[in-house]
Design an enzyme around this catalytic site. Structure first.
Site, PDB file in Angstrom:
ATOM      1  N   LYS B 184       0.888  -1.167   0.000  1.00 34.12           N
ATOM      2  CA  LYS B 184       0.000   0.000   0.000  1.00 34.12           C
ATOM      3  C   LYS B 184       0.926   1.217   0.000  1.00 34.12           C
ATOM      4  O   LYS B 184       1.617   1.480   0.982  1.00 34.12           O
ATOM      5  CB  LYS B 184      -0.890  -0.033   1.239  1.00 34.12           C
ATOM      6  CG  LYS B 184      -1.444   1.294   1.728  1.00 34.12           C
ATOM      7  CD  LYS B 184      -2.660   1.776   0.936  1.00 34.12           C
ATOM      8  CE  LYS B 184      -3.348   2.933   1.672  1.00 34.12           C
ATOM      9  NZ  LYS B 184      -2.444   4.090   1.948  1.00 34.12           N
ATOM     10  N   GLY B 241       5.217   4.349  10.501  1.00 34.11           N
ATOM     11  CA  GLY B 241       4.379   5.535  10.477  1.00 34.11           C
ATOM     12  C   GLY B 241       3.976   5.957  11.876  1.00 34.11           C
ATOM     13  O   GLY B 241       4.712   5.727  12.833  1.00 34.11           O
ATOM     14  N   ARG B 243       1.912   6.400  15.502  1.00 33.50           N
ATOM     15  CA  ARG B 243       1.442   5.500  16.551  1.00 33.50           C
ATOM     16  C   ARG B 243      -0.035   5.177  16.356  1.00 33.50           C
ATOM     17  O   ARG B 243      -0.445   4.023  16.493  1.00 33.50           O
ATOM     18  CB  ARG B 243       1.673   6.208  17.886  1.00 33.50           C
ATOM     19  CG  ARG B 243       1.375   5.394  19.102  1.00 33.50           C
ATOM     20  CD  ARG B 243       1.959   6.130  20.308  1.00 33.50           C
ATOM     21  NE  ARG B 243       1.645   5.496  21.551  1.00 33.50           N
ATOM     22  CZ  ARG B 243       2.250   5.808  22.701  1.00 33.50           C
ATOM     23  NH1 ARG B 243       3.188   6.734  22.729  1.00 33.50           N
ATOM     24  NH2 ARG B 243       1.927   5.205  23.821  1.00 33.50           N
ATOM     25  N   GLU B 265       6.566   0.128  13.122  1.00 37.15           N
ATOM     26  CA  GLU B 265       7.542   1.022  13.747  1.00 37.15           C
ATOM     27  C   GLU B 265       6.843   2.366  13.863  1.00 37.15           C
ATOM     28  O   GLU B 265       6.395   2.920  12.864  1.00 37.15           O
ATOM     29  CB  GLU B 265       8.788   1.078  12.870  1.00 37.15           C
ATOM     30  CG  GLU B 265       9.954   1.703  13.567  1.00 37.15           C
ATOM     31  CD  GLU B 265      10.448   2.903  12.814  1.00 37.15           C
ATOM     32  OE1 GLU B 265      10.047   4.023  13.218  1.00 37.15           O
ATOM     33  OE2 GLU B 265      11.192   2.725  11.844  1.00 37.15           O
ATOM     34  N   CYS B 302      12.742   8.832  12.342  1.00 34.12           N
ATOM     35  CA  CYS B 302      12.278   8.068  13.512  1.00 34.12           C
ATOM     36  C   CYS B 302      13.277   8.154  14.643  1.00 34.12           C
ATOM     37  O   CYS B 302      12.932   7.992  15.797  1.00 34.12           O
ATOM     38  CB  CYS B 302      12.112   6.597  13.168  1.00 34.12           C
ATOM     39  SG  CYS B 302      11.771   6.226  11.467  1.00 34.12           S
ATOM     40  N   GLU B 393       6.112  12.057  21.144  1.00 37.88           N
ATOM     41  CA  GLU B 393       6.925  12.443  19.999  1.00 37.88           C
ATOM     42  C   GLU B 393       6.326  13.668  19.299  1.00 37.88           C
ATOM     43  O   GLU B 393       5.116  13.726  19.054  1.00 37.88           O
ATOM     44  CB  GLU B 393       6.974  11.272  19.005  1.00 37.88           C
ATOM     45  CG  GLU B 393       7.883  11.544  17.800  1.00 37.88           C
ATOM     46  CD  GLU B 393       7.886  10.391  16.798  1.00 37.88           C
ATOM     47  OE1 GLU B 393       6.940   9.581  16.795  1.00 37.88           O
ATOM     48  OE2 GLU B 393       8.847  10.309  16.007  1.00 37.88           O
TER      49      GLU B 393
END
Lengths: 525, 525
Positions: B184, B241, B243, B265, B302, B393
């Protein structure tokens, strides 16, 4: 050795304050003393807090210290002597020789993990040395090892009071990985659990390990188990039992604010494929082997052959006749608990009542409570394919033979199966080509593929896989039996440019543990 | 190379029939042609059906065939030339040199997995030969290898249009393991995705592989992604991507009648610990390194250092002053998408409005749309410990420095952290003892521990761990970068007494693949 009925919260033996569990001797239906009051929420939390407090110390033990601990547990189990065997027999209805054999296997398992720990291959050390001159950017020094996940919750299984319970495979592999363990004992054998738990706690003390390395809880109903899995200090779960209970634990683990892995071994009907040449050549021997496997231990094995698949023809009828003749002579056996016996009766009742299923043979009826009577059923592939209920596990000495029109239908039945612990092929040289076509399907469906054997024996070794796609287990990526089980309780950590003085021994430049590291892309000799 | 806006369902290029995705050039806020209509439920199902149909054939390819395929994908990516770089720059606002570097890394990654596949160590072959004379029971012949999980759904990431997208790490490792892949594409860079997808589909065709080995889907909103993860033919998921999105995919995967593993992740603030001696000895250099790391790529990594922890004292103030002076000269940078820019503005707005947080420096303001302005904030440990929101984050070039009273408070802050991809220590010889005390905490919290470096570089090699406890990832047992990533898409199968004629090559008696097997408990040389 008087049983106390107490929980073990680390080194503290203390009564639970919740509803009590009472063992029942399934052969007499009489309750066994003492009562085992369940843990309160606070006592569950206390066990988890002790485990968390123990974690950094326990995981920092040397390989030798940890191996000695595992050996000490095995020695402690053996030292329990006949008291352990007698209590386990009383609580499970299993024969004495079986319990003695299971004790041997449990100790062998602990000693296997001691050897695995000492060998250190599970640390999977990988080192990519610095390349300070590399263009356009230098490479730092990178070193990877495996570390323990954290405190692990282990649920004792009903059908292996020793090998899959307090000091069983899940506990042994988690302790080997460096994880403290909190065991929720199975309610069917709390006395056996207490004896083993005390031996394990003694080994913790004798080895000078932190007390939270091991705790033992009891609990009626699901509350204690759900509280344990939901505790934020627990980082993984090992479970062997029913599909319903396993899925409930998976849900609880996923509902946490930090989800955790659950290794639940749940449900498998272990299909056995009888190929034409083999079936024709040794009908009677196959029937004999099959009946021995399906009735062993009252059929109360995860790997019990609950499904047989064969192509129609005269040999199948000969097999059914021979197996029926064998089965009719098998004595009824005491099942593990009244609930398991009741579930078996319900399961075989549903098969018996199924309009497309034919009941072809029953074993001898039993006398006394909780007697499991062996059962053989036959159906056609069309019926099996039309009703997914026919593929549900009936835990006990019952099996369903599915007759297929041709190889294509054998394939269809195989493709329709859910995930399995095992798949078995009986074949002769002339069957090899048919078998080859089926193999890719079975590799997708099962954790272990056997040829010309029976699935009920599970060897404890390096190459064993006791696992498989859902619902056989909740995580097909691992095995709950054999040395690879240690990998379930580990995660990798990478150390970048960390000076030798701060590196764990496994990663130090001088390789003091003499591990065979993956160094700059090559495995050391 | 004209872009079509089409899905790739195996080898068929066909327009989607759902709501369209339109790329936007974030530097101009102008939409980019063509439109990318999303896949319908039927088209998602079609891609999954093709993947399932391809699975047994693709996983049966030889190691050499699979390695050649991975190499061919890398060659195909390189052959796209400037067209790929220009489209990626237009869709992401990232500098040309960065995209070129990322293309190099993506190709290197594919070629690394080609080498990994050829070496075959991932097959983890374990053989326990038969012991026919063993008492009380003979041991059968047992052989274990790893097999591919099945078709894998991969979600492209916004921040790495090449290295974590259509032919990125998740795709490369899944293909290496023998799993067909349905991607995707991320809606921010559909044109880049189409170019890469066409090169990948060409490699499938050139290598004579079944067409379902690879498909590429687009979709606005969450529907296509959820439909993909919910399809029963998909057996694992790779995602990088947010959370929120990662947790939604985990929930969808758990809600299936057959739950599957999700490697998501998601979220990490990558704490950097500045120890006293190091901070005193090289305040300016640390400030410079820190600002370079936090502002690199507009902070859209990240592993961006979003949290700095130090003990109070004059050196901290000097560090803040030096970092502030540096930061004030950093030009604003175009962020990847309007949504990411908006989320960044919201995040820094919340920090700015926090009564216990002091905004100490801002980078240069930008001109034009979607400009991310670097930000530095300071707070005290008490405030950080009191408000979990301060540990969330903020994706972009912002960082929060937490000042602690003493080592104990540094410890408290570390213990309070959620799971992280990285933890960094800056230390000198005099700091070693303090660092040693902190290390066990960091091992529990992070997948990678760095000393005297910055976390933003992620090397693609054997020892890398790009992973970590929740919420850094949904599965701390693995890494999404480096050769170990292949292990995420494998499961063990054991073959018991299977004749050589039916065994896969990896397990045959003659060891035709010349693997270093674990034979009877010993690793072969």
């Amino acid at each position: 050795m008087r049983l106390t009925g107490n929980l073990l919260l680390g080194q503290t033996s203390t009564p639970g304050v919740g509803a009590a569990v009472h063992a029942i001797n399934p052969a007499t239906a009489q309750p066994l003393e003492p009562a085992y009051p369940g843990a309160s929420r606070e006592q569950v939390a206390q066990a988890c807090a002790l485990a968390e407090a123990a974690f950094d110390t326990y995981r920092a033990t040397t390989l030798e210290q940890r191996a000695l601990f595992l050996d000490a547990i095995a020695n402690g189990l053996e030292a329990l002597g006949d008291a352990l065997v007698e209590r386990a027999v009383a609580e499970t209805g299993l024969p004495k020789a079986r319990i003695q054999g299971e004790r041997g296997r449990t100790c062998q398992q602990l000693r296997l993990f001691a050897r695995v720990v000492r060998a250190g291959e599970w640390l999977d050390v990988r080192i990519d040395p610095a390349l300070p001159e590399r263009q356009p950017l230098p490479r730092p020094d990178l070193r990877q090892r495996q570390v323990a996940l954290g405190p692990v919750a282990v649920f004792g299984a009903s059908n292996f009071p020793l090998a899959f319970s307090v000091a069983g495979g899940d506990t042994a592999s988690a302790l080997a990985a460096g994880c403290p363990v909190v065991v929720k004992a199975h309610g069917a054998h709390p006395g056996t659990s207490e004896l083993v738990g005390r031996a394990l706690a003694q080994a913790v003390s004798d080895c000078g390990l932190p007390e939270g390395t091991f705790s033992l809880l009891y609990g009626a109903g699901h509350e204690v188990g759900i509280a344990l899995v939901s505790d934020p200090r627990i980082k993984a779960v090992g479970f062997t039992g029913s599909r319903t209970a396993g899925i409930a634990l998976c849900r609880a683990a996923q509902a946490r604010s930090e989800p955790i892995p659950v290794y639940a071994e749940m449900s498998s009907i272990n299909p056995v494929f009888l190929f034409e040449a083999a079936l024709g050549a040794r009908t009677d021997a196959l029937a004999q082997g099959f009946v021995a496997s399906v009735t062993q231990g009252a059929g109360q094995f995860c790997t019990n052959p609950g499904l047989v698949i064969a192509r129609q023809g005269p040999d199948v009828q000969r097999f059914i006749d021979a197996a029926s003749a064998q089965l009719r002579q098998v004595a009824a056996q005491t099942m593990l608990t009244p609930a398991i016996h009741q579930a078996y009766e319900t399961g075989v009742g549903q098969l018996r009542a199924h309009p497309q299923v034919q009941a072809v043979a029953s074993g001898l009826a039993g006398q006394g409570p909780n007697q499991g009577q062996a059962q053989l059923y036959v159906t056609q592939a069309e019926a099996f394919l039309a009703d997914p209920g026919l593929a549900h596990e009936v835990f006990g000495a019952a099996s369903l033979l599915v007759v297929c029109r041709d190889d294509r239908q054998v394939h269809q039945v195989a493709e329709r199966l859910e995930g399995q612990l095992t798949a078995t092929l009986h074949l002769d040289a002339a069957d090899i080509d048919s078998a080859r076509l089926l193999l890719p399907v079975l590799e997708r469906k099962a954790g272990r593929i056997l040829v010309n054997g029976w699935p009920t024996g599970v060897e404890v070794c390096d190459a064993m896989v006791h696992g498989g796609p859902f619902p056989a287990t909740s995580d097909a990526r691992t095995s709950s039996v054999g040395s690879a089980a240690i990998l379930r309780f580990l995660r990798p950590v990478c150390y970048q440019d960390v000076p030798d003085a701060l590196l764990p021994q496994a990663l130090q430049q001088g390789n003091p543990l003499r591990l065979r590291r993956l160094l700059d892309g090559r495995r050391e000799a």
